[in-house]
Design an enzyme around this catalytic site. Structure first.
Site, short mmCIF file in Angstrom:
data_model
loop_
_atom_site.label_atom_id
_atom_site.label_comp_id
_atom_site.label_asym_id
_atom_site.label_seq_id
_atom_site.Cartn_x
_atom_site.Cartn_y
_atom_site.Cartn_z
N LYS A 1 -9.27 -0.44 -6.09
CA LYS A 1 -9.10 0.31 -4.63
C LYS A 1 -10.42 0.91 -4.61
CE LYS A 1 -7.82 2.18 -0.81
NZ LYS A 1 -6.69 2.45 -0.20
N HIS B 1 -10.50 1.25 1.72
CA HIS B 1 -10.24 1.87 2.73
C HIS B 1 -11.45 1.75 3.52
CE1 HIS B 1 -9.04 5.92 4.71
NE2 HIS B 1 -10.06 5.69 5.23
N ASP C 1 1.49 2.49 3.61
CA ASP C 1 0.55 3.69 3.32
C ASP C 1 1.17 5.20 3.31
OD1 ASP C 1 -1.85 5.21 2.73
OD2 ASP C 1 -2.50 5.14 4.91
N HIS D 1 -4.51 -0.65 5.81
CA HIS D 1 -4.09 0.24 6.92
C HIS D 1 -5.33 0.19 8.10
CE1 HIS D 1 -7.23 2.95 5.17
NE2 HIS D 1 -6.19 3.51 4.46
N HIS E 1 0.66 -1.28 0.09
CA HIS E 1 -0.08 -0.11 0.09
C HIS E 1 0.88 1.28 -0.07
CE1 HIS E 1 -3.79 2.20 1.69
NE2 HIS E 1 -2.77 3.22 1.14
N HIS F 1 1.57 5.45 -1.53
CA HIS F 1 1.25 6.54 -2.52
C HIS F 1 2.59 7.29 -2.94
CE1 HIS F 1 -2.99 6.54 -0.88
NE2 HIS F 1 -2.42 6.07 0.18
N1 LIG Z 1 -3.70 7.67 4.58
C1 LIG Z 1 -4.07 8.87 4.67
O1 LIG Z 1 -4.00 9.68 5.50
N2 LIG Z 1 -3.89 9.43 3.41
C2 LIG Z 1 -3.78 8.95 2.18
C3 LIG Z 1 -5.18 8.11 1.58
C4 LIG Z 1 -5.53 6.97 2.10
O2 LIG Z 1 -4.80 5.99 2.15
O3 LIG Z 1 -6.51 7.01 3.05
C5 LIG Z 1 -3.54 9.75 1.12
O4 LIG Z 1 -3.53 9.69 -0.14
O5 LIG Z 1 -2.96 10.96 1.31
ZN LIG Z 2 -3.36 4.81 1.66
ZN LIG Z 3 -7.13 5.10 2.68
#
Ligand SMILES: NC(=O)N[C@@H](CC(=O)O)C(=O)O
Ligand SMILES: [Zn+2]
Ligand SMILES: [Zn+2]
Length: 348
Positions: free
Chosen positions: A103, A140, A251, A178, A15, A17
């Site tokens: 997702k 999520h 995450d 998460h 996971h 970003h």
């Molecule tokens: N985890 C977070 O707080 N933020 C994530 C989005 C997500 O995974 O929910 C993001 O893209 O910033």
């Molecule tokens: Zn995330």
């Molecule tokens: Zn998330």
């Protein structure tokens, strides 16, 4: 004798970003230094909605990798963002192009989720196609009802959304992303092999006190938000239990520092710069370093039906300080633990 050095199979991040554009220069370099593969989150603006967009995004990631870390072998595993308008045809085409998962963002639940799903029934034909194609559903798992307390939204999601969904799609592989509560840890731990969960390093290391230590701490704010100590302990128990249901998903969610240090700060913790070190610390604190390799390198690959990695990484138990920030687009990015001591060091 205390373990001073630890060598494990190279981990994967299930996971992650990376964002897009110039942000990739920072994020891809960090992820590729440690992980062999990563599940790339599709919550860009606009969202990654079909195979064409996913493949173009993948190419931008690989081009950046070539520029910033040409010797690294890093494989981005692509995902699509589910909307109310997604079609089964798009799913089948994406599967044929190597997209591994989709997702589910309940609309309004988190960063860039406004295009998300407004009611589970809207995507039932799509979920049917995913189940048939053997595509993984990532979620999520929080309800968006403003009448439900923020700290209860994950537990309520399980009862209201996940239980009926699993009844209707018993052979759909689902990852609850998460997880942050004892309710989620118990529910996933007792489920069949079609359900897994990722756990972040920050939810293993911190409880909600971290958000308010001496004043409001925006760099500890993420969604789902940090919970009470009893929940953190349940997550540590789950991650270190040896159960194949649980695997590593950082995450890591970068936001430029000014956007986090604002009157309304963005949700997301940046951990990719030292992810495996943070996990090692959490496992070490629980006297469970021997369980780290399966959690970080085996369970996720097995769940996805992908081969386990063959190369290794090595860490040593050694104190160092996290940098205060990293360059990020035209601004800076403050990692979790910025300027503070770390217990484990990534060697190679
Ligand atoms: N985890 C977070 O707080 N933020 C994530 C989005 C997500 O995974 O929910 C993001 O893209 O910033
Ligand atoms: Zn995330
Ligand atoms: Zn998330």
């Amino acid at each position: 004798m205390t373990v001073r050095s630890l060598t494990i199979t190279r981990p994967d991040d299930w996971h992650l970003h990376l964002r897009d554009g110039d942000a990739l220069k920072t994020t891809v370099a960090h992820a590729a230094a440690q992980f062999a593969r990563a599940i790339i989150m599709p919550n860009l603006r606009p969202p990654v909605a079909d195979a064409t967009m996913a493949l173009a995004y993948r190419q931008r990631i690989l081009d950046t990798l070539q520029a910033v870390a040409p010797q690294a072998a890093f494989e981005p595993l692509m995902t699509l963002y589910l909307t109310d308008r997604m079609t089964p045809e798009t799913i089948r085409a994406a599967k044929a192009q190597g997209v591994v998962a989709c997702k589910l963002y309940p609309a309004g639940a988190t960063t860039n989720s406004d295009a998300g799903v407004t009611a589970m029934k809207n995507i039932y034909p799509v979920l049917e196609a995913m189940q048939e194609a053997g595509m993984v559903l990532l979620m999520h798992g929080e309800v968006t009802d403003q009448n439900i307390d923020l700290f209860d939204r994950e537990a309520v999601f399980i009862d209201q959304q996940l239980i009926p969904l699993r009844r209707d799609f018993p052979q759909l592989k689902i990852v609850m992303e998460h997880i942050t509560t004892k309710e989620a840890a118990h529910y996933v731990g007792e489920a069949d092999a079609y359900l897994g969960a990722t756990i972040t390093a920050h939810h293993l290391l911190y409880n909600r006190n971290a958000l308010f230590l001496g004043g409001v701490r925006p760099h500890y704010y993420c969604l789902p938000v940090l919970k009470r100590e009893v929940h953190r302990q349940a997550l540590v128990q789950a991650a270190t239990s040896g159960s194949a249901h649980f695997f590593l998903g950082t995450d890591s969610a970068p936001h430029a520092a000014p956007l986090k240090e604002a009157a309304v700060g963005c949700a997301g913790c940046y951990t990719a710069a030292a992810a495996i070190e943070l996990y090692a610390e959490a496992f070490d604190n629980a006297n469970a370093l021997d369980k780290l390799e399966a959690f970080a390198a085996f369970n996720g690959a097995d769940f996805y039906g992908l081969p386990r990695n063959t190369s290794t990484v090595t860490l040593t138990k050694e104190t160092w300080n996290m940098p205060a920030s990293y360059p990020y687009v035209e601004t800076e990015l403050k990692p979790l633990r910025a300027g503070e001591p770390m217990a484990w060091r990534f060697v190679v």
